[in-house]
Design a protein around this motif. Structure first.
Motif, PDB file in Angstrom:
ATOM      1  N   VAL A  82       0.847  -1.190   0.000  1.00 38.69           N
ATOM      2  CA  VAL A  82       0.000   0.000   0.000  1.00 38.69           C
ATOM      3  C   VAL A  82       0.885   1.244   0.000  1.00 38.69           C
ATOM      4  CG1 VAL A  82      -1.790   1.286   1.221  1.00 38.69           C
ATOM      5  CG2 VAL A  82      -1.811  -1.221   1.262  1.00 38.69           C
ATOM      6  N   ILE A  83       0.559   2.217  -0.848  1.00 38.59           N
ATOM      7  CA  ILE A  83       1.306   3.469  -0.934  1.00 38.59           C
ATOM      8  C   ILE A  83       0.363   4.635  -0.681  1.00 38.59           C
ATOM      9  CG2 ILE A  83       2.718   4.950  -2.403  1.00 38.59           C
ATOM     10  CD1 ILE A  83       3.459   2.447  -4.006  1.00 38.59           C
ATOM     11  N   ASP A  84       0.713   5.461   0.274  1.00 40.93           N
ATOM     12  CA  ASP A  84      -0.069   6.657   0.577  1.00 40.93           C
ATOM     13  C   ASP A  84       0.355   7.772  -0.374  1.00 40.93           C
ATOM     14  OD1 ASP A  84      -1.533   8.701   1.706  1.00 40.93           O
ATOM     15  OD2 ASP A  84      -0.932   8.270   3.765  1.00 40.93           O
ATOM     16  N   LEU A  85      -0.589   8.327  -1.112  1.00 39.29           N
ATOM     17  CA  LEU A  85      -0.315   9.366  -2.108  1.00 39.29           C
ATOM     18  C   LEU A  85      -0.818  10.738  -1.642  1.00 39.29           C
ATOM     19  CD1 LEU A  85      -1.443   7.330  -5.260  1.00 39.29           C
ATOM     20  CD2 LEU A  85       0.848   7.459  -4.243  1.00 39.29           C
ATOM     21  N   THR A  86      -0.924  10.916  -0.324  1.00 37.10           N
ATOM     22  CA  THR A  86      -1.612  12.058   0.268  1.00 37.10           C
ATOM     23  C   THR A  86      -0.679  12.898   1.122  1.00 37.10           C
ATOM     24  OG1 THR A  86      -3.476  10.527   0.504  1.00 37.10           O
ATOM     25  CG2 THR A  86      -3.707  12.698   1.518  1.00 37.10           C
ATOM     26  N   HIS A  87      -0.699  14.211   0.931  1.00 41.61           N
ATOM     27  CA  HIS A  87       0.023  15.122   1.811  1.00 41.61           C
ATOM     28  C   HIS A  87      -0.702  15.244   3.161  1.00 41.61           C
ATOM     29  CE1 HIS A  87       3.048  16.633  -0.973  1.00 41.61           C
ATOM     30  NE2 HIS A  87       2.125  16.802  -1.899  1.00 41.61           N
ATOM     31  N   VAL A  88       0.068  15.465   4.214  1.00 41.64           N
ATOM     32  CA  VAL A  88      -0.499  15.647   5.551  1.00 41.64           C
ATOM     33  C   VAL A  88      -1.133  17.038   5.655  1.00 41.64           C
ATOM     34  CG1 VAL A  88       0.036  15.796   8.014  1.00 41.64           C
ATOM     35  CG2 VAL A  88       1.164  14.080   6.588  1.00 41.64           C
ATOM     36  N   VAL A  89      -2.329  17.111   6.239  1.00 41.76           N
ATOM     37  CA  VAL A  89      -2.978  18.395   6.508  1.00 41.76           C
ATOM     38  C   VAL A  89      -2.417  18.952   7.813  1.00 41.76           C
ATOM     39  CG1 VAL A  89      -5.151  19.551   7.053  1.00 41.76           C
ATOM     40  CG2 VAL A  89      -5.093  17.785   5.274  1.00 41.76           C
ATOM     41  N   LYS A  90      -1.827  20.132   7.738  1.00 37.91           N
ATOM     42  CA  LYS A  90      -1.296  20.794   8.926  1.00 37.91           C
ATOM     43  C   LYS A  90      -1.340  22.303   8.720  1.00 37.91           C
ATOM     44  CE  LYS A  90       3.488  20.008   7.379  1.00 37.91           C
ATOM     45  NZ  LYS A  90       4.818  19.508   7.799  1.00 37.91           N
ATOM     46  N   GLU A  91      -1.116  23.044   9.784  1.00 36.10           N
ATOM     47  CA  GLU A  91      -1.365  24.480   9.735  1.00 36.10           C
ATOM     48  C   GLU A  91      -0.389  25.249   8.850  1.00 36.10           C
ATOM     49  OE1 GLU A  91      -1.654  25.862  13.781  1.00 36.10           O
ATOM     50  OE2 GLU A  91      -3.812  25.432  13.818  1.00 36.10           O
ATOM     51  N   ASP A  92       0.821  24.748   8.686  1.00 34.99           N
ATOM     52  CA  ASP A  92       1.808  25.489   7.888  1.00 34.99           C
ATOM     53  C   ASP A  92       1.987  24.902   6.494  1.00 34.99           C
ATOM     54  OD1 ASP A  92       2.999  23.152   8.679  1.00 34.99           O
ATOM     55  OD2 ASP A  92       4.924  24.055   9.220  1.00 34.99           O
ATOM     56  N   MET A  93       0.962  24.223   5.980  1.00 33.02           N
ATOM     57  CA  MET A  93       1.048  23.592   4.667  1.00 33.02           C
ATOM     58  C   MET A  93       0.827  24.590   3.537  1.00 33.02           C
ATOM     59  SD  MET A  93      -2.621  21.620   4.617  1.00 33.02           S
ATOM     60  CE  MET A  93      -2.220  20.663   3.152  1.00 33.02           C
ATOM     61  N   PRO A  94       1.282  24.289   2.314  1.00 34.40           N
ATOM     62  CA  PRO A  94       0.982  25.147   1.164  1.00 34.40           C
ATOM     63  C   PRO A  94      -0.516  25.141   0.856  1.00 34.40           C
ATOM     64  CG  PRO A  94       2.782  23.631   0.677  1.00 34.40           C
ATOM     65  CD  PRO A  94       2.175  23.170   1.963  1.00 34.40           C
ATOM     66  N   VAL A  95      -1.040  26.289   0.481  1.00 38.33           N
ATOM     67  CA  VAL A  95      -2.441  26.400   0.058  1.00 38.33           C
ATOM     68  C   VAL A  95      -2.505  27.247  -1.199  1.00 38.33           C
ATOM     69  CG1 VAL A  95      -3.430  26.101   2.362  1.00 38.33           C
ATOM     70  CG2 VAL A  95      -2.821  28.400   1.576  1.00 38.33           C
ATOM     71  N   TYR A  96      -3.593  27.112  -1.926  1.00 41.75           N
ATOM     72  CA  TYR A  96      -3.754  27.866  -3.174  1.00 41.75           C
ATOM     73  C   TYR A  96      -3.735  29.361  -2.876  1.00 41.75           C
ATOM     74  CZ  TYR A  96      -5.269  28.641  -7.985  1.00 41.75           C
ATOM     75  OH  TYR A  96      -5.312  29.009  -9.296  1.00 41.75           O
ATOM     76  N   PRO A  97      -3.039  30.157  -3.681  1.00 38.12           N
ATOM     77  CA  PRO A  97      -2.954  31.598  -3.428  1.00 38.12           C
ATOM     78  C   PRO A  97      -4.328  32.242  -3.272  1.00 38.12           C
ATOM     79  CG  PRO A  97      -1.413  30.961  -5.153  1.00 38.12           C
ATOM     80  CD  PRO A  97      -2.239  29.745  -4.854  1.00 38.12           C
ATOM     81  N   GLY A  98      -4.485  32.991  -2.191  1.00 32.91           N
ATOM     82  CA  GLY A  98      -5.754  33.664  -1.914  1.00 32.91           C
ATOM     83  C   GLY A  98      -6.615  32.950  -0.900  1.00 32.91           C
ATOM     84  N   THR A  99      -6.291  31.692  -0.582  1.00 32.00           N
ATOM     85  CA  THR A  99      -7.019  30.974   0.454  1.00 32.00           C
ATOM     86  C   THR A  99      -6.204  30.985   1.753  1.00 32.00           C
ATOM     87  OG1 THR A  99      -6.089  28.816  -0.138  1.00 32.00           O
ATOM     88  CG2 THR A  99      -8.101  29.492  -1.257  1.00 32.00           C
ATOM     89  N   GLU A 100      -6.788  30.475   2.812  1.00 30.94           N
ATOM     90  CA  GLU A 100      -6.131  30.472   4.109  1.00 30.94           C
ATOM     91  C   GLU A 100      -5.692  29.066   4.486  1.00 30.94           C
ATOM     92  OE1 GLU A 100      -8.999  32.079   6.757  1.00 30.94           O
ATOM     93  OE2 GLU A 100      -9.096  34.027   5.763  1.00 30.94           O
ATOM     94  N   ALA A 101      -4.630  28.985   5.238  1.00 35.96           N
ATOM     95  CA  ALA A 101      -4.140  27.697   5.722  1.00 35.96           C
ATOM     96  C   ALA A 101      -5.125  27.120   6.742  1.00 35.96           C
ATOM     97  CB  ALA A 101      -2.764  27.869   6.353  1.00 35.96           C
ATOM     98  N   PRO A 102      -5.106  25.810   6.936  1.00 37.59           N
ATOM     99  CA  PRO A 102      -6.017  25.197   7.910  1.00 37.59           C
ATOM    100  C   PRO A 102      -5.713  25.655   9.340  1.00 37.59           C
ATOM    101  CG  PRO A 102      -4.930  23.525   6.551  1.00 37.59           C
ATOM    102  CD  PRO A 102      -4.269  24.822   6.258  1.00 37.59           C
ATOM    103  N   LEU A 103      -6.752  25.610  10.173  1.00 34.21           N
ATOM    104  CA  LEU A 103      -6.600  25.832  11.606  1.00 34.21           C
ATOM    105  C   LEU A 103      -6.995  24.546  12.324  1.00 34.21           C
ATOM    106  CD1 LEU A 103      -8.117  29.421  12.070  1.00 34.21           C
ATOM    107  CD2 LEU A 103      -5.697  28.769  12.101  1.00 34.21           C
TER     108      LEU A 103
END
Length: 214
Positions: A3-24
């Protein structure tokens, strides 16, 4: 089973699309005060490794919660595009290189090697995108979905979202962005799943994208 995980971890300092906000990710309950841990999560529906349905661009088109679950699972093949330079197009030559596997797959996953830039400013650069011929091929192929290890189907500079509109105007398909580790999947067909959260009237959702080999 591999099994291979193809997913980035969701965290507060992750990259986000320009104009949106990072997760809290805010503590709502703690072990010390409440005897258990619970977290309040606030993020945009297109955060991290995520999926777009047709309703992302068009009202009255299909939302993620209206797709049957079989939409999110099937056979996939990785299209290796890692040797392309910034600004180059992904052409039909790339599809032809995998032969009949492209026709047997439910999902076409395009590996630009861009996940190696995750967390850097260059991730938002001029990544290669599908040309018109490949877009037409996808639309005629009755695929369940396409996916990329970059932040968008369209270049960031294309605020009209030309490719998104062409993909979703009439086709029941999903688009996956910000995948990772596609190079680990090899050149053959493999099982792939990309289930979104089942949110009412969903225009998009983070997913856990996984490849597995029996």
């Amino acid at each position: 089973m591999k099994v291979i995980d193809l997913t980035h971890v969701v965290k507060e300092d992750m990259p986000v699309y320009p104009g949106t906000e990072a997760p809290l990710l805010e503590p709502a309950n703690t072990y010390e005060k409440d005897g258990f841990k619970e977290t309040r999560i606030s993020m945009f529906s297109h955060t991290g490794t995520h999926m777009d349905p047709p309703a992302h661009l068009f009202p009255q088109r299909t939302t993620l919660d209206r797709f049957p679950p079989e939409q999110f699972i099937g056979k996939a093949v990785v299209i290796d595009c890692r040797d392309l330079s910034e600004g180059e197009s992904i052409t039909m030559d790339r599809i032809c290189r995998v032969g009949e596997k492209a026709e047997l797959a439910d999902f076409l996953l395009f590996n630009l090697g861009w996940d190696q830039r995750w967390g850097s400013k260059s991730y938002f650069g001029d990544y290669p995108c599908l040309d018109d011929e490949v877009m037409d091929y996808v639309l005629k192929g009755k695929y369940k979905g396409i996916g990329f290890d970059v932040i968008g189907l369209d270049p960031i500079a294309d605020t009209n979202l030309t490719r998104h509109k062409k993909l979703f105007a009439k086709t029941e398909i999903v688009n996956i962005e910000n995948l990772c580790h596609l190079e680990q999947c090899g050149p053959g067909l493999f099982w792939f799943s990309c289930f979104p959260l089942k949110i009412e009237n969903s225009d998009g959702s983070p997913i856990r994208a996984v490849a597995w080999f029996e």
